[in-house]
Design a protein around this motif. Sequence first.
Motif, PDB file in Angstrom:
ATOM      1  N   GLU A  30       0.687  -1.103   0.061  1.00 43.57           N
ATOM      2  CA  GLU A  30       0.027   0.016  -0.052  1.00 43.57           C
ATOM      3  C   GLU A  30       0.911   1.015  -0.030  1.00 43.57           C
ATOM      4  N   ILE A  33       2.424   1.802  -3.507  1.00 47.24           N
ATOM      5  CA  ILE A  33       1.372   2.211  -4.463  1.00 47.24           C
ATOM      6  C   ILE A  33       1.122   3.786  -4.379  1.00 47.24           C
ATOM      7  N   GLN A  36       4.089   5.680  -5.375  1.00 46.68           N
ATOM      8  CA  GLN A  36       4.520   5.655  -6.837  1.00 46.68           C
ATOM      9  C   GLN A  36       3.318   6.727  -7.549  1.00 46.68           C
ATOM     10  N   GLN A  37       2.283   6.773  -6.983  1.00 47.31           N
ATOM     11  CA  GLN A  37       1.305   7.682  -7.502  1.00 47.31           C
ATOM     12  C   GLN A  37       1.679   9.215  -7.255  1.00 47.31           C
TER      13      GLN A  37
END
Length: 170
Positions: A30, A33, A36-37
Motif C-alpha cells: 500500500e 502504491i 508511486q502515484q
Amino acid sequence: MSNFDDKLAQHISGISKEKQPERDLWRGIELGITSQQGDASQDDASSSTVTSKQWMAIAASVCLVIVLWFAAPFAFKAEESRSDGYALIDAMSMQQQQQVNSLLASYESTTALTEDWQEQLKELDDAADVIKAALKDDPDNSALIKMLHHVYQQQIALIERVHAPKWQQI
C-alpha cells in the motif's frame, strides 16, 4: 541411488510446498502504491520540463548552425589561408635566389670547368618552378616542400662544383 541422493530426496520431501511471509506485506504494498502515484505526478511535471529543455537545446543548436553557415565564408577565406601557407615557399624562393646570386657574384672572376652548367642550372630552375606550381594547390604538402629544398640544394652544389671543385681547394 547413492546415500547422498537418498538424503537429498528426504530433505526435499520434508520442505513445505508453501512459504509463508514472516510479516504482513500488504502494508508495504500500500505504501509503495501511494508513493508511486505521488512520484508519477511529479515525473509528469519534470518530464515536461525536460522536454521543454530539450526543445530549447535543439533550437539553440539549429540557430548556432545557421549562424555559422552564413558567417563561415566571411570568417574563413580559403584564398587567404592558401596564400599564408604559400608564404613559406615564397620566403624559401627569395632566400635561394639571394644565395644563388651571391655565389655567382663571388665566382664571377673564376672560370667554370664546363660550358653547359648554365643549362643544368636552368633545368633545375624549371624543376623548382614545377614544384612551386604544385605547391600553390597544396602549400602544406611536406613532400613537395622537401623536393623543392632538395632542388635548391642541387642548384647551389652545381654552382660550387663548377667553379670551385674540391680537388682545387687542397
